[in-house]
Design an enzyme around this catalytic site. Structure first.
Site, PDB file in Angstrom:
ATOM      1  N   GLU A  25       0.888  -1.280  -0.212  1.00 49.02           N
ATOM      2  CA  GLU A  25       0.218   0.090   0.257  1.00 49.02           C
ATOM      3  C   GLU A  25       0.878   1.446  -0.129  1.00 49.02           C
ATOM      4  OE1 GLU A  25      -3.412   0.010  -0.123  1.00 49.02           O
ATOM      5  OE2 GLU A  25      -3.339  -2.246  -0.161  1.00 49.02           O
ATOM      6  N   SER A  83     -32.351 -27.823 -24.528  1.00 49.04           N
ATOM      7  CA  SER A  83     -32.950 -27.677 -25.809  1.00 49.04           C
ATOM      8  C   SER A  83     -33.715 -25.759 -25.628  1.00 49.04           C
ATOM      9  CB  SER A  83     -34.550 -28.358 -25.095  1.00 49.04           C
ATOM     10  OG  SER A  83     -34.323 -29.239 -26.679  1.00 49.04           O
TER      11      SER A  83
END
Length: 885
Positions: free
Chosen positions: A77, A337
Site C-alpha cells: 500500500e 433445448s
C-alpha cells in the site's frame, strides 16, 4: 470552500499560504467514526431485505503485529510510508485529473487512506480528495508514523466482516495477530485493495496473483529473503445464511463494479434499494422449498426472475446455504433445448420464417459431426416439419440443419446479443474448450445446447424476447444513499435493441405454443421452453430446465446436482424439463404475479421466407447414397462408446508403437486394464516386438493408417490402399491377428471411414480428448480427462508421436483414482464383423472391398456380440451427451 478553490490548492495553483489556510480550515476529529451496518431494501424502498455490517472489531497495539506483516502491508500500500509527509502530491494530481475527467484514481498514501476510512466517506469527488489531503497533513503533525500505522491497521477493512488486523487474523487464519507469519501477512495485505474479489475464497487465482506481487515487492525492497509457501487460508465463514445470502453477495459484487467498495458496504451505514420484489423473492424461496420437499436430498435448484422492461432482478435463488457457498444460479451448464429459441431468433434475423419446413427425421448425419448421427428425443420422426412444430416437439435435427445453413457463428452472435455472457470464469463462452475437436471455435452443436450457459443469463435472454427484442442489462441495485440521505449512486438504465420486434413476436408465438403443449400455463399468457441434458449414454438426465416468460416477468429454473450424475425424483423417475422444472416455474410465476394484470403476448407477424427449409432434400440425398451402400449396420459411422453399458471407459492409445509403449503396457498390466492401441504402419515395422506384446497381453489393435497422411484428402481407393498397407504390416508382425478397429488420423474421416469398414474394421472415434499431444502437463491432462468423463466414453490419449512422459504420469495417477470412484475399463463397441488378417499382404478388390483369407490357425472374429450394439454410436446428440426437451 468551493470546488474551484480546492482544485486550485490541490493542483498547486495557489500560494503555499493558501494551501496552509485550507489545511487548517478542515477540522481533525479526535476519534475515528464507528463502523455502521448498511441496510438492503426490496424495490419498494421500505421492506428490509438484509442488514450487512462489520461485527468483528478489536484494536491491538502495533507491537502485536509482527514486523513481517507490517512489511507486507507497506509493500502493498505505501512502501515510502516512513519517508513522506503524509501525502503524495503526484498521486493527488493524478487522482484529481482522473476524477475531473469522470474516471477514478487512487494512489493514496497509508495516511490518506486512514484519513478517508476513519473520518470521511467513499464519495468520489474533488472536495473529498481535498479534505483527505488536509487531514493527512494534520495527522502527520499530530501523530508519529507508528501511531498512524497502528490506527490504519486497526481501521482498514479486510473482508469477511473483519474490521482491523486482529479480526482479519482470526477470520482468515483462526489465530491472534501476534501469530501471523510473513506469508499470512501478505495474504491480508493483498486483500486490502479489494476485500471481496481478492479473498482467496472468492477468486483464488486473483488472490494468489496479488500475493505473489506483494511477496516480490518485499523481496525487491530487501524486506524478505526467500519466497515462502502460500499459506492455508480458512474457508470463508457462512456469514449471511439462507437463500438471501447469495443475493447479498451479488449486490456487493455489483456495487464494487460501480466504485462502492466492500468496506463502504460493511462500515458506512449505506441504504441500498435493490431490484428484488418481496412477493417474487418470497415466492421463489417458498416454491423451491415446497417442490423439493420429499425429493432426493442431492438435488440442487436455481431460479432467477428478471423484469423484461428494466433488466432488474426480481427474484434470485442460487442455493439455500448462504453467502460464500456455491451459487448455482450464476454457474454455467449445458443449455440443452432451452437454447433452441436462440437458434430460431438467429434464423428469423436471417430471413428464415418459423413456418419454413425442415427435415425432422431421425437419425440424421451432418457434416460437422464427423459421421456421428444426430437423433431426436425418443427418436421422433417429422419428415416435413415447421420450426414451430420442431420447437413444440423439441426436435434436434431441424435446428441443427438451420444452424448449418446460417452458420454457428451467427447463432453465437445472437446469443451474445440477447444476453449470454461472453466469458464464464475468465474463459470464452459458446466455443469449444481445450481438448475438444475445434478449440476456440463454435460447432453447429450449439443448436442443441451443448455449450454451457448460466441460469441468470438464460433468464435475461428470455426477458429480451418478452421485451420485444430490447435487451435491458441485468442488475440488482436501484440506488444507494448515505446515512444523511445524500444520494451516493443511482442506476443508469442501459438498453439496446438486438432483435426486431416483429421477429421477437414470432419467437413468442412459437414459445407460447410450447407452453400450451407442455401444460405449464401459469393461469396467464406465457411462453417458454424446457430442456434436458442426458447423463452419458443412459436414459437418465443430469440437468433439467424450464425457462419462460410472461410480458411482465421472465424466469429460468434449473435442476441438477453438485456433482454431475443422474437426477431422479422421489419415485426414482428421471426428471424431465416438463416435470419438476416446469411445475416449479409455473407455480412460481403464478404466485409472483398473483395481483398483476394479465397481458397478452404479441401476435405473430410471420417474418422471413417459408421456402428455404431442407424438407425432402436430405431424403433424396439419402436415397442416392443408399443405392451404392451395403446393408452392414453402422457402416462408416465412428463408434464412441464402450461395448458394455454402465460406468465404463475405453482407453485408446494413438500414434504408436514407440519407445513409450512398453511403459504404457507396464502400467496397464499393473492396473489390470485392457485397452486399444491404434498403431501406425511405419511404426509397426520399427517395433514389431511391441505389437506382439500388445496382442499377447490381451489388448486390441486398431489400424491408424500408414504414413499418417490426412486421409480426408485421399480418394476412397487411395484411403483403402493406405489402410490395407498398414494391415499388411500388422499381419507381418503378428500373423493371423484380428484388428477390429480403424481410426483416421486427426479425425479426418473423409472417405476413409467407408474404406476402413470395407476392409473389416469398425471406425473408431472418441468422446474424451485431453489434447495430451500439446504436453500441457500431467495435472492438466488428468484434469481434462476427468472433466470430460461420461459413462461409456472412448478416451483418446497417445503412446507415440512425440514425448509421452506426461501422458503416462497422468494415467498413473488417474487410473487408480477412477477405479476407486467405480469406473471400469472396457473395449469400444464393434459394428463390423472383423476377420483375422491374412499372412499375405491385403490388396483391395476393384470395388474397394478386400477378399481376406482367414488364417487356418485363427478363428474369425465373431463381430458384435450380446454386449455390443450394431446401432451407430452416440444415438443422441453429440459427444457431450444427448439433449432434448
Amino acid at each position: 470552500m468551493t470546488r474551484v478553490v480546492v482544485v486550485a490548492v490541490v493542483c498547486c495553483a495557489a500560494t503555499a499560504g493558501a494551501a496552509e489556510a485550507y489545511v487548517r480550515s478542515v477540522p481533525l476529529p479526535t476519534d475515528p467514526s464507528e463502523p455502521q451496518a448498511s441496510t438492503l431494501y426490496y424495490r419498494d424502498g421500505r421492506t428490509i431485505l438484509a442488514r450487512v455490517g462489520t461485527t468483528n472489531h478489536n484494536d491491538v497495539p502495533l507491537s502485536a503485529v509482527p514486523a513481517g506483516v507490517r512489511s507486507a502491508v507497506l509493500a502493498a500500500e505505501d512502501r515510502d510510508f516512513y519517508d513522506h509527509n503524509g501525502v503524495s502530491v503526484r498521486g493527488v494530481l493524478r487522482a484529481v485529473a482522473a476524477n475531473v475527467s469522470g474516471g477514478r484514481q487512487g494512489a493514496s498514501t497509508i495516511t490518506q487512506q486512514y484519513a478517508r476510512n476513519a473520518f470521511l466517506t467513499q464519495e468520489v469527488s474533488v472536495e473529498r480528495k481535498g479534505k483527505e489531503f488536509a487531514l493527512a497533513v494534520q495527522l502527520e503533525r499530530e501523530y508519529s508514523k507508528d501511531e498512524i500505522l497502528e490506527r490504519y491497521l486497526n481501521t482498514i477493512y479486510y473482508g469477511r466482516g473483519a474490521y482491523g488486523i486482529a479480526a482479519a487474523a482470526y477470520a482468515y487464519f483462526g489465530i491472534a495477530p501476534q501469530q501471523l507469519t510473513a506469508a499470512q501477512g501478505a495474504v491480508l495485505a493483498a486483500v486490502i485493495r479489494d476485500p471481496y474479489n481478492l479473498d482467496p475464497a472468492n477468486d483464488s487465482e486473483a488472490a494468489r496473483a496479488r500475493w505473489n506481487w506483494v511477496i516480490e515487492s518485499e523481496r525487491a525492497l530487501g524486506w524478505l529473503d526467500a519466497v515462502p509457501d502460500y499459506p492455508v487460508v480458512n474457508p470463508a465463514p457462512a456469514g449471511d445464511t439462507g437463500p438471501n445470502g447469495l443475493v447479498i453477495e451479488r449486490v456487493e459484487h455489483e456495487l464494487a463494479a460501480h466504485g462502492i467498495t466492500s468496506r463502504a458496504l460493511h462500515t458506512q451505514g449505506l441504504s441500498i434499494v435493490t431490484t428484488l420484489d418481496p412477493v417474487a423473492q418470497n415466492a421463489a424461496v417458498s416454491q423451491v422449498t415446497g417442490h423439493l420437499a420429499g425429493q432426493p436430498k442431492d438435488l440442487q435448484v436455481a431460479l432467477v426472475a428478471v423484469d423484461p422492461g428494466s433488466g432488474g432482478v426480481r427474484a434470485y435463488y442460487g442455493g439455500d446455504q448462504g453467502r460464500g457457498f456455491f451459487d448455482y444460479a450464476s454457474a454455467a451448464y449445458p443449455a440443452a433445448s432451452t437454447f433452441k429459441p436462440i437458434v430460431l431468433a438467429a434464423a428469423l434475423r436471417e430471413g428464415i420464417g418459423y413456418l419454413s419446413r425442415w427435415d425432422g427425421t431421425s437419425p440424421r448425419t451432418f457434416t460437422g459431426r464427423l459421421g456421428v448421427p444426430l437423433e431426436n428425443p425418443a427418436n421422433q420422426q417429422c419428415p416435413v416439419c415447421t420450426l414451430e412444430q420442431a420447437m413444440v416437439k423439441s426436435l434436434n435435427t431441424p435446428f441443427y440443419a438451420v444452424t448449418e445453413k446460417i452458420g454457428a457463428e451467427k447463432v453465437r452472435a445472437m446469443a451474445y446479443d440477447l444476453g449470454v455472457q461472453r466469458k464464464y470464469a475468465g474463459t470464452r463462452s459458446l466455443v469449444d474448450a481445450e481438448g475438444e475437436p475445434t478449440p476456440g471455435k463454435t460447432r453447429s452443436d450449439i443448436a442443441i445446447g451443448r455449450y454451457p450457459v448460466a441460469p441468470d443469463d438464460l433468464a435475461s435472454v428470455y426477458a429480451t424476447f418478452a421485451a420485444g427484442g430490447v435487451r435491458h442489462d441485468r442488475h440488482f441495485v436501484e440506488n444507494v444513499s448515505a446515512p444523511d440521505g445524500r444520494q451516493v449512486w443511482t442506476v443508469v438504465p442501459t438498453s439496446k435493441r438486438v432483435l426486431d420486434s416483429e421477429a421477437a413476436a414470432d419467437v413468442s408465438a412459437v414459445l407460447g405454443a410450447v407452453v400450451r403443449g407442455d401444460g405449464a400455463v401459469p393461469n396467464r399468457p406465457a411462453a417458454g421452453k424446457t430442456g434436458v441434458q442426458q447423463w452419458g449414454d443412459t436414459k437418465d438426465n443430469q440437468v433439467a430446465w424450464m425457462v419462460g416468460y410472461t410480458p411482465e416477468l421472465a424466469s429460468a429454473v434449473w435442476i441438477g446436482k453438485a456433482q454431475p450424475g443422474p437426477i431422479r425424483d422421489r419415485l426414482g423417475r428421471a426428471i424431465e424439463g416438463r416435470t419438476l422444472p416446469a411445475q416449479l416455474w409455473r407455480d412460481f410465476t403464478q404466485v409472483a404475479l398473483n395481483d398483476a394484470p394479465k397481458t397478452a403476448l404479441p401476435k405473430p407477424v410471420h417474418v422471413g421466407r417459408t421456402d428455404v427449409g431442407d424438407a425432402g432434400r436430405s431424403k433424396e440425398n439419402k436415397k442416392s447414397t443408399d443405392k451404392n451402400s451395403d446393408t452392414k449396420p453402422g457402416r462408416g459411422i465412428p463408434v464412441v462408446r464402450t461395448a458394455g453399458k454402465g460406468q465404463r471407459l475405453a482407453l485408446t492409445f494413438d500414434d504408436g508403437p514407440s519407445p513409450y509403449t512398453a511403459q504404457v503396457l507396464d502400467l496397464l498390466a499393473e492396473q489390470h486394464v485392457r485397452a486399444t492401441f491404434c498403431v501406425v504402419g511405419e511404426e509397426v515395422e520399427k517395433y514389431p516386438d511391441l505389437v506382439r506384446r500388445i496382442v499377447a497381453e490381451g489388448h486390441v489393435l486398431c489400424n491408424h493408417s500408414w504414413k499418417h497422411d490426412d486421409l480426408g484428402k485421399l480418394s476412397a481407393a487411395e484411403a483403402g490402399a493406405d489402410i490395407a498397407r498398414t494391415d499388411a504390416a500388422i499381419a507381418a508382425a503378428v500373423p493371423g491377428v484380428t484388428v477390429p478397429f480403424f481410426r483416421a488420423p486427426f479425425g479426418s474421416w473423409g472417405k476413409s471411414a467407408m474404406a476402413g469398414t470395407d476392409l473389416g474394421h469398425t471406425p473408431l472415434g472418441w468422446v474424451v480428448d485431453p489434447d495430451d499431444w500439446l504436453l500441457p502437463g500431467a495435472d492438466v491432462i488428468a484434469d481434462r480427462i476427468e472433466k470430460q468423463l461420461q459413462p461409456r466414453a472412448v478416451v483418446l490419449v497417445h503412446d507415440g508421436g512425440g514425448e509421452r512422459d506426461q501422458t503416462i504420469e497422468a494415467l498413473t495417477r488417474l487410473i487408480p483414482k477412477l477405479k476407486k470412484q467405480g469406473w471400469t475399463f472396457d473395449l469400444p463397441e464393434r459394428t463390423v464383423h472383423s476377420q483375422p488378417l491374412p499372412t499375405a499382404p491385403v490388396k483391395p478388390t476393384p470395388s474397394g472391398s478386400p477378399s481376406p483369407s482367414p488364417s487356418p490357425s485363427t478363428a474369425p472374429d465373431p463381430g458384435p456380440g450380446p454386449s455390443t450394439s450394431v446401432k451407430p454410436a452416440d444415438s443422441g446428440r453429440g459427444t457431450s451427451g444427448a439433449v432434448g426437451g
